[in-house]
Design a protein around this motif. Structure first.
Motif, short mmCIF file in Angstrom:
data_model
loop_
_atom_site.label_atom_id
_atom_site.label_comp_id
_atom_site.label_asym_id
_atom_site.label_seq_id
_atom_site.Cartn_x
_atom_site.Cartn_y
_atom_site.Cartn_z
N ASN A 285 0.83 -1.21 0.00
CA ASN A 285 0.00 0.00 0.00
C ASN A 285 0.86 1.26 0.00
O ASN A 285 0.57 2.26 0.67
N ARG B 89 -6.06 -9.09 3.09
CA ARG B 89 -6.95 -8.94 1.94
C ARG B 89 -7.16 -7.46 1.62
O ARG B 89 -7.37 -6.65 2.53
N GLY B 90 -7.07 -7.13 0.36
CA GLY B 90 -7.23 -5.75 -0.07
C GLY B 90 -5.92 -5.00 -0.25
O GLY B 90 -5.90 -3.91 -0.82
N ASP B 91 -4.81 -5.58 0.22
CA ASP B 91 -3.51 -4.92 0.10
C ASP B 91 -3.05 -4.87 -1.36
O ASP B 91 -3.35 -5.78 -2.16
N GLU B 92 -2.30 -3.82 -1.67
CA GLU B 92 -1.63 -3.71 -2.96
C GLU B 92 -0.13 -3.85 -2.71
O GLU B 92 0.47 -3.04 -2.00
N HIS C 213 -2.31 -7.63 -6.33
CA HIS C 213 -3.43 -7.31 -5.43
C HIS C 213 -3.78 -8.55 -4.63
O HIS C 213 -3.88 -9.66 -5.18
N LEU D 92 -6.38 -10.69 -2.73
CA LEU D 92 -7.84 -10.87 -2.66
C LEU D 92 -8.26 -11.39 -1.29
O LEU D 92 -7.58 -12.24 -0.72
#
Length: 236
Positions: free
Chosen positions: A169, A217-220, A234, A236
């Motif tokens: 992130n 989950r949701g991290d880039e 990404h 999931l």
């Protein structure tokens, strides 16, 4: 004619498709035979994992070819874990192999380089270590090795130094330099060839610098080896 002498044999089920990695600037793929990984190959990472950073003999483990996750694909958070860690690594792709390869001949075996992530179910690894059991469930699970396209060595040479990094992130988590590897690429190939018969299509993940940590989950996740390749994943 017996099975040993048949040149073509029908299969009872459809054979698996070959694992092909993209090659930068090319329309042809790189077929993967095996995936080898080097453990604790940066001193600072060895220290953060509670081990002696001295130059001990390298140790190896394996992932499966179909654990590789091609660039542009999302990483699905795996089951049976609550602590998945990122480990950014330089990846070496071989165009030839052999046994007992001399260090001075090892780079002749290299087709190219990539950047990859060795995702690890750290809680399962810790349990396995404590019980003296294998790490397979912690390391060789589905999609556990995202990897960039391969950059041919003929385009970039054989990197001996260069920034290796990973961000989650946008926050820098891991940073090191290839020259901090305890065992360098030619030495890794030479040592590995003492234990296994290497072959074209083999891929070697060369270890990770310090700063490993959890993803959610949701991290880039973005990472790269400067002058070699970059990768974005990404979770999931």
């Amino acid at each position: 004619m017996d099975a040993q002498h048949r040149t073509i044999m029908e299969t009872i089920i459809p054979p698996p498709l070959p694992v092909l990695l993209p090659i930068s600037g090319s329309l042809v793929g790189f077929p993967v035979r095996r995936v080898y990984c080097v453990g604790r190959n940066y001193a600072a990472h060895a220290i953060e994992m509670g081990h002696d950073p001295d130059r001990e003999p390298p140790f190896f483990f394996q992932k499966n070819p179909d654990n590789l996750l091609a660039a542009g694909s999302a990483f699905p958070y795996p089951p049976l874990t609550a602590d998945v860690h990122h480990e950014v690594e330089l990846v070496v792709a071989l165009k030839r192999g052999g046994t007992d390869i001399a260090v001075e001949d090892a780079l002749d075996c290299v087709y190219g380089y990539a950047v990859g992530i060795d995702f690890t179910r750290r809680d399962l690894q810790a349990e396995a270590k404590k019980a003296g059991k294998p790490w397979a469930a912690a390391k060789a699970f589905e999609h556990s090795a995202p990897i960039s396209a391969i950059t041919p060595a003929e385009a970039i040479g054989h990197p001996v130094n260069g920034n290796i990094w990973l961000k989650v992130n946008g926050e820098l988590r891991q940073q090191g330099d290839l020259d901090q590897m305890i065992w360098k690429v030619p030495e890794i190939i030479a040592e590995l060839s003492k234990l296994f018969t290497l072959a074209p299509g083999d891929v070697i993940m060369t270890g990770t610098p310090s700063g490993v940590g959890a993803v959610a989950r949701g991290d880039e996740v973005t990472c790269g080896v400067d002058g070699v390749a970059a990768l974005a994943v990404h979770v999931l």
